[in-house]
Design a protein around this motif. Structure first.
Motif, PDB file in Angstrom:
ATOM      1  N   VAL A   2       0.855  -1.186   0.000  1.00  0.00           N
ATOM      2  CA  VAL A   2       0.000   0.000   0.000  1.00  0.00           C
ATOM      3  C   VAL A   2       0.888   1.232   0.000  1.00  0.00           C
ATOM      4  CG1 VAL A   2      -1.695   1.337   1.304  1.00  0.00           C
ATOM      5  CG2 VAL A   2      -1.884  -1.160   1.204  1.00  0.00           C
ATOM      6  N   GLN A   3       0.573   2.165  -0.870  1.00  0.00           N
ATOM      7  CA  GLN A   3       1.252   3.454  -0.869  1.00  0.00           C
ATOM      8  C   GLN A   3       0.295   4.501  -0.297  1.00  0.00           C
ATOM      9  OE1 GLN A   3       1.144   1.644  -4.077  1.00  0.00           O
ATOM     10  NE2 GLN A   3       2.869   0.551  -3.144  1.00  0.00           N
ATOM     11  N   ALA A  23      -4.336   9.618   0.666  1.00  0.00           N
ATOM     12  CA  ALA A  23      -4.787   8.808  -0.462  1.00  0.00           C
ATOM     13  C   ALA A  23      -3.987   7.513  -0.504  1.00  0.00           C
ATOM     14  CB  ALA A  23      -4.619   9.582  -1.754  1.00  0.00           C
ATOM     15  N   ALA A  24      -4.694   6.404  -0.602  1.00  0.00           N
ATOM     16  CA  ALA A  24      -4.053   5.097  -0.619  1.00  0.00           C
ATOM     17  C   ALA A  24      -4.169   4.455  -1.995  1.00  0.00           C
ATOM     18  CB  ALA A  24      -4.698   4.185   0.416  1.00  0.00           C
ATOM     19  N   SER A  25      -3.163   3.693  -2.353  1.00  0.00           N
ATOM     20  CA  SER A  25      -3.198   2.974  -3.621  1.00  0.00           C
ATOM     21  C   SER A  25      -2.444   1.661  -3.468  1.00  0.00           C
ATOM     22  CB  SER A  25      -2.572   3.802  -4.743  1.00  0.00           C
ATOM     23  OG  SER A  25      -1.213   4.061  -4.454  1.00  0.00           O
ATOM     24  N   GLY A  26      -2.762   0.720  -4.323  1.00  0.00           N
ATOM     25  CA  GLY A  26      -1.984  -0.513  -4.391  1.00  0.00           C
ATOM     26  C   GLY A  26      -2.622  -1.723  -3.766  1.00  0.00           C
ATOM     27  N   SER A  27      -3.706  -1.563  -3.034  1.00  0.00           N
ATOM     28  CA  SER A  27      -4.330  -2.725  -2.423  1.00  0.00           C
ATOM     29  C   SER A  27      -5.797  -2.412  -2.147  1.00  0.00           C
ATOM     30  CB  SER A  27      -3.608  -3.101  -1.130  1.00  0.00           C
ATOM     31  OG  SER A  27      -4.107  -4.327  -0.617  1.00  0.00           O
ATOM     32  N   PHE A  29      -8.267  -0.982  -0.151  1.00  0.00           N
ATOM     33  CA  PHE A  29      -8.250  -0.003   0.922  1.00  0.00           C
ATOM     34  C   PHE A  29      -9.220  -0.362   2.040  1.00  0.00           C
ATOM     35  CE2 PHE A  29      -7.732   4.038   2.864  1.00  0.00           C
ATOM     36  CZ  PHE A  29      -8.998   4.496   3.212  1.00  0.00           C
ATOM     37  N   LYS A  75     -13.118   6.378  -2.595  1.00  0.00           N
ATOM     38  CA  LYS A  75     -12.002   7.221  -3.056  1.00  0.00           C
ATOM     39  C   LYS A  75     -10.663   6.769  -2.485  1.00  0.00           C
ATOM     40  CE  LYS A  75     -14.803  11.400  -3.668  1.00  0.00           C
ATOM     41  NZ  LYS A  75     -14.983  12.829  -3.293  1.00  0.00           N
ATOM     42  N   ASN A  76     -10.679   5.659  -1.733  1.00  0.00           N
ATOM     43  CA  ASN A  76      -9.440   5.162  -1.118  1.00  0.00           C
ATOM     44  C   ASN A  76      -8.737   6.244  -0.310  1.00  0.00           C
ATOM     45  OD1 ASN A  76      -9.992   2.767  -2.381  1.00  0.00           O
ATOM     46  ND2 ASN A  76      -8.149   2.699  -3.608  1.00  0.00           N
ATOM     47  N   THR A  77      -9.495   6.983   0.457  1.00  0.00           N
ATOM     48  CA  THR A  77      -8.954   8.139   1.162  1.00  0.00           C
ATOM     49  C   THR A  77      -9.461   8.185   2.599  1.00  0.00           C
ATOM     50  OG1 THR A  77      -8.820   9.390  -0.906  1.00  0.00           O
ATOM     51  CG2 THR A  77      -8.733  10.651   1.129  1.00  0.00           C
TER      52      THR A  77
END
Length: 117
Positions: A2-3, A23-27, A29, A75-77
């Motif tokens: 996760v970034q 803000a998260a990305s890569g998996s 959330f 929004k993965n936030t």
């Protein structure tokens, strides 16, 4: 993996407000418990607020009634609304993602919040 990327920090006068975003990305959330931590100069990193994957929240006593943590899984936030800011809130604020099931923890790079007149 996760970034996490924080934003929204800055300089604000006492009594003012800021909203931090992470803000998260890569998996996926939504499965992660999320938290905001802070570290002031010369002090240990401390938890400020946390929100579980089920949206239960917890706050440090020092910010109860002033800060609100929330998440938008679409929004993965994750957000931290900070009101009635005090000089003692000055710190670098870090976003954290944790999964007990996956046994992993991730950190963002931090965003500076300075409360000063």
């Amino acid at each position: 993996q996760v970034q996490l990327v924080e934003s929204g920090g800055g300089l604000v006068q006492p009594g003012g407000s800021l909203r931090l975003s992470c803000a998260a990305s890569g998996s996926i959330f939504s499965i992660y418990d999320m938290g905001w931590y802070r570290q002031a100069p010369g002090k240990q990193r401390e938890v400020v607020a946390a929100i579980t994957s089920g949206a239960s929240t917890n706050y440090a006593d020092s910010v109860k009634g002033r800060f609100t943590i929330s998440r938008d899984n679409a929004k993965n936030t994750v957000y931290l609304q900070m009101n009635s800011l005090k000089p003692e809130d000055t710190a670098v604020y870090y976003c954290n993602a944790y999964s007990d099931y996956l046994d992993v923890m991730y950190w963002g790079q931090g965003t500076q919040v300075t409360v000063s007149s």
